[in-house]
Structure formats: C-alpha cells, structure tokens
Design a protein around this motif. Sequence first.
Motif, PDB file in Angstrom:
ATOM      1  N   ASP A  56      -4.549 -13.859 -41.170  1.00 31.15           N
ATOM      2  CA  ASP A  56      -3.940 -12.865 -40.000  1.00 31.15           C
ATOM      3  C   ASP A  56      -3.130 -13.055 -39.933  1.00 31.15           C
ATOM      4  O   ASP A  56      -2.479 -14.246 -40.134  1.00 31.15           O
ATOM      5  CB  ASP A  56      -4.417 -13.164 -38.743  1.00 31.15           C
ATOM      6  CG  ASP A  56      -6.335 -12.536 -39.019  1.00 31.15           C
ATOM      7  OD1 ASP A  56      -6.272 -11.469 -39.458  1.00 31.15           O
ATOM      8  OD2 ASP A  56      -7.269 -13.783 -38.327  1.00 31.15           O
ATOM      9  N   ARG A 124      -9.577  -3.863 -28.282  1.00 32.54           N
ATOM     10  CA  ARG A 124      -8.968  -4.814 -29.202  1.00 32.54           C
ATOM     11  C   ARG A 124      -7.764  -3.110 -29.684  1.00 32.54           C
ATOM     12  O   ARG A 124      -6.894  -3.280 -30.598  1.00 32.54           O
ATOM     13  CB  ARG A 124      -9.467  -4.408 -31.087  1.00 32.54           C
ATOM     14  CG  ARG A 124      -9.758  -6.269 -31.024  1.00 32.54           C
ATOM     15  CD  ARG A 124     -10.681  -5.701 -32.415  1.00 32.54           C
ATOM     16  NE  ARG A 124      -9.272  -7.018 -33.613  1.00 32.54           N
ATOM     17  CZ  ARG A 124      -9.855  -7.501 -34.482  1.00 32.54           C
ATOM     18  NH1 ARG A 124     -11.027  -7.237 -34.358  1.00 32.54           N
ATOM     19  NH2 ARG A 124      -8.955  -7.753 -35.528  1.00 32.54           N
ATOM     20  N   HIS A 158     -10.306  -2.069 -39.780  1.00 31.09           N
ATOM     21  CA  HIS A 158     -11.725  -2.296 -40.262  1.00 31.09           C
ATOM     22  C   HIS A 158     -12.169  -0.985 -40.526  1.00 31.09           C
ATOM     23  O   HIS A 158     -12.433  -0.309 -40.247  1.00 31.09           O
ATOM     24  CB  HIS A 158     -12.147  -3.157 -38.834  1.00 31.09           C
ATOM     25  CG  HIS A 158     -11.702  -4.441 -38.601  1.00 31.09           C
ATOM     26  ND1 HIS A 158     -10.590  -4.180 -37.360  1.00 31.09           N
ATOM     27  CD2 HIS A 158     -11.411  -5.516 -38.924  1.00 31.09           C
ATOM     28  CE1 HIS A 158     -10.125  -4.978 -37.110  1.00 31.09           C
ATOM     29  NE2 HIS A 158     -10.205  -6.344 -38.143  1.00 31.09           N
ATOM     30  N   TYR A 204     -16.977  -4.365 -39.273  1.00 26.03           N
ATOM     31  CA  TYR A 204     -18.748  -5.465 -38.759  1.00 26.03           C
ATOM     32  C   TYR A 204     -19.351  -4.398 -38.267  1.00 26.03           C
ATOM     33  O   TYR A 204     -20.972  -4.585 -38.881  1.00 26.03           O
ATOM     34  CB  TYR A 204     -18.867  -6.188 -37.679  1.00 26.03           C
ATOM     35  CG  TYR A 204     -17.633  -7.504 -37.540  1.00 26.03           C
ATOM     36  CD1 TYR A 204     -17.852  -8.025 -38.402  1.00 26.03           C
ATOM     37  CD2 TYR A 204     -16.879  -7.595 -36.349  1.00 26.03           C
ATOM     38  CE1 TYR A 204     -17.912  -9.445 -38.477  1.00 26.03           C
ATOM     39  CE2 TYR A 204     -16.321  -9.240 -36.840  1.00 26.03           C
ATOM     40  CZ  TYR A 204     -16.426 -10.382 -37.952  1.00 26.03           C
ATOM     41  OH  TYR A 204     -15.799 -11.260 -36.995  1.00 26.03           O
ATOM     42  N   ASP A 236     -15.427  -7.950 -43.397  1.00 24.21           N
ATOM     43  CA  ASP A 236     -14.460  -8.785 -41.880  1.00 24.21           C
ATOM     44  C   ASP A 236     -15.400 -10.292 -42.417  1.00 24.21           C
ATOM     45  O   ASP A 236     -16.832 -10.139 -42.830  1.00 24.21           O
ATOM     46  CB  ASP A 236     -14.990  -7.856 -40.626  1.00 24.21           C
ATOM     47  CG  ASP A 236     -14.005  -8.531 -39.838  1.00 24.21           C
ATOM     48  OD1 ASP A 236     -13.637  -9.586 -39.360  1.00 24.21           O
ATOM     49  OD2 ASP A 236     -13.512  -7.770 -38.898  1.00 24.21           O
TER      50      ASP A 236
HETATM   51  C1  BGC Z   1     -11.799  -9.527 -37.242  1.00 26.70           C
HETATM   52  C2  BGC Z   1     -10.662  -9.716 -38.149  1.00 26.70           C
HETATM   53  C3  BGC Z   1     -10.174 -10.853 -38.995  1.00 26.70           C
HETATM   54  C4  BGC Z   1     -10.625 -11.792 -38.883  1.00 26.70           C
HETATM   55  C5  BGC Z   1     -10.343 -13.006 -39.532  1.00 26.70           C
HETATM   56  C6  BGC Z   1     -13.010 -11.127 -37.249  1.00 26.70           C
HETATM   57  O1  BGC Z   1     -13.316 -11.489 -36.347  1.00 26.70           O
HETATM   58  O2  BGC Z   1     -12.586  -8.812 -36.626  1.00 26.70           O
HETATM   59  O3  BGC Z   1      -9.880  -8.816 -37.991  1.00 26.70           O
HETATM   60  O4  BGC Z   1      -8.945 -11.096 -40.192  1.00 26.70           O
HETATM   61  O5  BGC Z   1     -11.956 -12.290 -37.902  1.00 26.70           O
HETATM   62  O6  BGC Z   1     -10.414 -13.728 -38.944  1.00 26.70           O
END
Ligand code: BGC
Length: 817
Positions: A56, A124, A158, A204, A236
């Motif tokens: 990330d 978010r 996402h 998700y 994800d």
């Molecule tokens: C988040 C993603 C993130 C991934 C890895 C997930 O819970 O929704 O945006 O890239 O975790 O950290």
Amino acid sequence: MAGSRPTPADTAREAAVEAALGTLDLDTKARLLAGHDMWILPALPEIGLKPLVMSDGPIGVRGVRWTADDPSVALPSPTALAATWDPELARRAGVLLAQEARRKGVHVLLAPTVNLHRSPLGGRHFECYSEDPYLTGAIGSGYVSGVQSGGVGTTVKHFVANDAETDRFTVNNLVSERALRELYLAPFEAIVENARPWGIMTAYNTVNGTTMTEHHHLVNEVLRGEWGFDGFNVSDWMAARDTVGAANGGLDVAMPGPRTVYGEALAQAVRDGEVAEATVDAAVRRVLRLAARVGILDGAEPVVAEPPAPVDGEALAREIARRSFVLVRNESVNGHAVLPLRPNGTVALIGAAARDARVLGGGSATVFPARVVSPLDGLTAALPEGTLTYAVGADPATELAVADRGFTLKAVCRDAHGTVIGTRSAPGGLIQWMGSDLPDGVAHHTLHTVELTGTFTPRESGPHTFGIKGMGAFTLTVDGATYYDDVQRSDKDDPFEAFFGAPVPRAQTELTAGEPVDVSLTHVVRLPEGIPMKVITFALAHSAPRRDPDELIAEAVEAARNADTAVVMVATTDRVESEGFDRTDLRLPGRQDDLVRAVAAANRNTVVVVNSGSPVELPWREDVAAVLLGWFPGQEGGAALADVLTGAHEPGGRLPTTWGSLADAPVTKVTPTDGELPYTEGVFIGYRAWEKAGRTPAYPFGHGLGYTDWTYEALQADGTTARIRLRNTGARPGREVVQVYVSPAEPDPERPARLLAGFASAEAAPGESAEVTVALPRRAFEIWDEKAKAWAFVKGSYEIAAGRSIADRRLSAPINV
Ligand code: BGC
C-alpha cells in the motif's frame, strides 16, 4: 490494447513471457497465482522470476513491514490530491511514489483508490478522490502515469462499487447498469484508456448478486473485453473465496498467502475439469507480463530501464498540501480580507490538532513518515518571534489513542519458556506484524508472548489513562503496578475487529510532567481465527489527563482576545474517519463546535482550519471570518499551512466533493438491509443529487478561493471544445481552476441537470489575462442506454458554462450537437 499499438519492446516482452509460460507445469502455474506471503508472489528461479512485491498505497509506500522503523514519505491524502484539480501534480506525486517503491524493493503499489464519494458517511471517503467520475478519472490517470513512469506497477482499486465500509466483505450493492457505467465504472475506464494501468484490484463487495472477485461480466467482458485492459487482476486482501468462481470470473491472483483459494486448489480444479487450463495460462501470462514490465523476469527488458530523476519528497509533499487547501470563506474585517495574515500581527493558534495534526487517514492507507511538521511547528518557524501563542482549546479525541508522544518502547519476543528469542524497536505503541514479518530470529511456531516495554515521560501532570487495543490475553503494568491481567474479547463478529476496534481503558494513574515511568504490555500470541493469514496486532493506548473542557475553552478565548487573529484547528480522529467502518454523523467530535463559537465571539478575525479527510458540518461557518479546509495534509502539512496563512503562497484547492450537512445530504444510506444495499439514487450522487433535490449545500462542488480575483471575459464553445478568456483582476499573481459544465437545454429528469465536462488551470499576473482551452469529451453528451446496452449520444441543444464552481458559473454559451 484498445487505442494503442504494441511497441517493439512490448512485443519482445510478450515473447519472453510466452517462452517462460511454455516451460511451467500446471502446479507451478497455480502456485504463482497464490500469494506466497502477505505482500509477495512466489519466485520461480527455474524461469528467472524473482518474487513480486506489492505494498500500500496511496499516499506513500509502506513496504512489507508495518512499522515506523521503515518510514515512507507521506503525501497529502487522496481527497487533498483531488482538490488540487491538477492531474500533472498527481503525476508528479506518482513519480515520487515510484521512487519510494524502488527504494523499498516494491514492484506494485496497491493504489490509487478510485471509488466514488457516493455518500459523505463512507469511511474511506478520505482515500477516494471525488464524487465526480470525470475528476476522479483525471486525477487517477495522472497518478497511475506517474507511478508507472517510474517503472512501478499500480492496481487501480477497488473494482467496483466499494463506496462504503459497512459489511464490506458481504454487502450486495444493487446498482443499475446505467449508474455503473456513468458513475462507478467511469474512472476505471478513463484510467485504462489514458494511463494503461498494469493492474487492477477487485473489491470485497458483491455487485448485483456476484462477488467482485468472480464477476465474469464486469472483469472479463467489460474491463478486459470492451476496454482492452491487459494488466493483472489481484483480489483485495482475502476477497477471493471460491477457486472455481474466481478463476472463471477473471481473478488472476489471490492475496494474501500462504493460505488462498488458488495454488493446489486451483491445480485440482483444472484436473477436475472445472477450470480450463487455458484460463490459468491467461492469468499466469498476465502475471508474467507484469513481472516483465517491472523488470523481475530474466530476459525481459523492463518498461523503465533508467529510473526518473530524483524527486525531493518533502518539497513535493509541501507543494501538494498548499495546492490542496481549499479556502471556502474569507471575509473582510475593517476593509481587509482576514487572510492572508497581516505581517507582524499576533496570532493565537488554538486546537489539539494544531499541535498533533492528523496528517493521514487510517487503515491500509497508513504509512509512517520520518517526520511530521505540525501546524504549531510550521507557524512557529514562519512567524516573527513573540507573535504566536498556543492553546489546546478542545480535544477532539473522545477515546484513547495508540501510544505515541512521550513513549520509548521496544517489542520483546519470548518463547513458551520465557526465553527472549528476538526484539524489535517499536517507536509507537502499535504492533502489526503480518505474514513472515517478524523480528529477526522469531518464528510463529516459537513465539509465545510479545511484550511492549519501555518508558513514558508525560507532558502534563495528572491522571493518565492507559488501555489496550486488540483481542486475547494481556498483562498491563504501569510504574510497577499491574492493572490488567485477563483476556480481552469482542462481541463483534468481524475478523478485522483487532485492527479497527476501539481501545479499552484499563488503568489510570497520577503522573508528573517530565518524570518517566516504566510501562509494559504483554500479549500472549494466538493467531486470529477467521483470517487465512498470520497477523499479530495489538496496541498500547493512552490518553493524557483530561482537563475541564470549559476551562480549556476559556483559556483559548482569553488567548484569542489578546491576539490580532485567532486560528482554530478543528479535526476528526481515527475513531471517526478510517477504513473499516462508516461514519454515523458528520459532526466534529468533542467540544470543538463550542470552542469555535466561543473564540469567534471573542475575536472577529477568527480563521478556522479544518483537519479532516471528508466533509464535516461547520454550523458556525457564517460566524467566523475565514474557513480553510486542510484535509489530511501529509507530513509537511504544518509548513504548507504556514505558507498559505502568511500569504507566501495562495491556497490552491477547489472542492472535489460537495460539503453540506447530513440532514441535507441526498445519499446517506450505507448500511445494507438483509445484506443488500440498493443504490436507489441511480445516477444522482454528489452535486448531481444536490441539484436534483434543489438543495443548497454549505459549499458547492468546485468552490475555492485564492488570494486574487478573476473576471471571466469570453467563452467560445462548440461540441468538442470550450475556449475561455479570463483576467486576474486582483492585486497579486494567482492561479485559477476554470471549470466547464455541460447541461442539456431541455431538462430531463433522468439526466443530471449539469455535469463537469472538463477543467484547466490558468495563471496570470495582476491585470493580465489568460486563455485556456478545454476539450469536451463525447461522454459529456452520452448516456448509457440500458436497453441497447450501449452508449447513446444524445443530440440536441446544450448549455456550456464556465466558472469557478458548479454554483458560480460566470459565462455560458448555447451549442447544438
Ligand atoms: C484494503 C486494500 C488494501 C489491502 C492490503 C484491504 O483491506 O481494502 O485497499 O490494499 O487491504 O492492505
């Protein structure tokens, strides 16, 4: 790829990919598609493939370790980046992030987040750009182009309709095909078209009955088929649930590992005839293509052989921050606009966030900057000595926070016999160890306890509260006394509760400012159930003595009375805005509204700076002289704030999203009923919905003031282009974001009254004029025809308007298309 021909280098890379693919057996191919670990795909030395590392995103590059020991530049949050309305600045941000990724050995950045601000309650929201798909697509395209120009991949995320957090793993979002096309898919489509991303992350949630990691229609038919996307598709984290469904639904990589639905299970599904081997080959081809592009497949020339020229991260973080700040109000008091501050005037700086600003949002977007310039630091450096005072005024934190300032801690790992098997420094009180990221010498099977131990030196005397965030057995000791020795449980059935749950207060003790005490929190490690990965996460939490709120406000009022200008920082907290949950209201936490009202009553020159990633209600906004929206401004936020308040630079931001009260907000339902969340508003979100409802928000989409004035002098438009001449009629040089809106001349209740068709920025010295040309995309005149399943160009008369916001349109011209 739609719209572009492969270059000779692309062709050579494809040949290397095919050659490598041809040598792999089914089991190896299936293994390559499963995370080897939390962030990494397996190496295949037999074909010269190194491990592919992901991280990330989106404001920095955390790397494979979740720790302040491994710092990253922290840029302003995505709402701030979008508020610059500057795709070129987003591109430069991307170049810096590629540099950070290369420094940390990261090949793919898990960013950008381009879901839309459907509702202001979305947790978010801070991590997405805008309520408008065009602006989102433009900023996202700049960002992706920048990262990839540094040879690092992106995963645009996402995909799709992950617009809220409540029940995000299971929610079935019911979205019309038209709303999908015109709103939620549109930024992805634009980025695929403009920036050719090397990756996408599927969400998700479920859309119209099919979970996104298995959505053959949206992934295979729309994204790949119609748009020509040739990158890889990663789930994800933990979103892939079914081997056959995911493989046939177009998912290439299931993350994280090592336990995933791919690997052996995928090879077996091929053997059982449930997945065609060609489907696995296609996924492997895309992963190898990615590896070739980023330069980790032997025999393939990376897309970027020479990294771009080095970027100064601190300088860029500061530039983006000041360009993102949105001045929504700047009244004149005694004939002078209150901002910029008058030279040599005295300033009372007020607010807990002025000292400890919230510079970034919570959840997977977290990175650990090497330094943070608070507003107090920034203004102290910028203002003449003796002109600045500081008062807390009100504390937005209503709960304990993760131990931070004043704590010196390390993590000590022991085995079941109590023998120390490893240690790691832990600059904050948070332990977040995922996968194989453990201190040297420590393995999951030997690790029994982790003790966070060290000292705390209080800043204030009085009763300090200590607490624990996390699930399981803990022992908490402060200054030699044990306050807790028990098992902490949650009544919530959420595998991520340990990440996002609230800290529980467990100890209170009187401490003296400046006198250190020993603290220790020991956790008996038990890997969480319901999560197919190894995660150790808990935190020591703390709150300083809470002073009488009325007394704090009275002190701030006194300071404000004695200063020429009062600058009040108000803020949200990580318990209000974060990944993992949605907001329930838009109010500022704690007594901050009371504080602003009291200060404004004491000083007419009151400037309020809002430190939040998403809209909050500002009920006193007409009673203060100026309001500056400062977002989560990244590590250099305080320096940028000083630049803007003193007038060294003008605030450059324009609202990427409408700001208004929750009572007036048109779309507020983010909680599913019986697992379903119908997007009943169709194509009407954001300003489209405010206009349809005939409601006036606090601050409209596109609004933002600089320090000069602009007159719009001429607009010429046809069906493809708008040309605007404007003049800087103020007293200082400035930069204006010229916005072009298109509206059908005949109102149509099924269509938005108006939409953003394009924008451009102009710079001019006082008295000078500037001209900008804005291309009008065909899409501005199209709707998605659900019956024909195609875009339909709607011929007829339109109004083209140019202006400073959706509500402040200065010139308009009729056209026929
Ligand atoms: C988040 C993603 C993130 C991934 C890895 C997930 O819970 O929704 O945006 O890239 O975790 O950290």
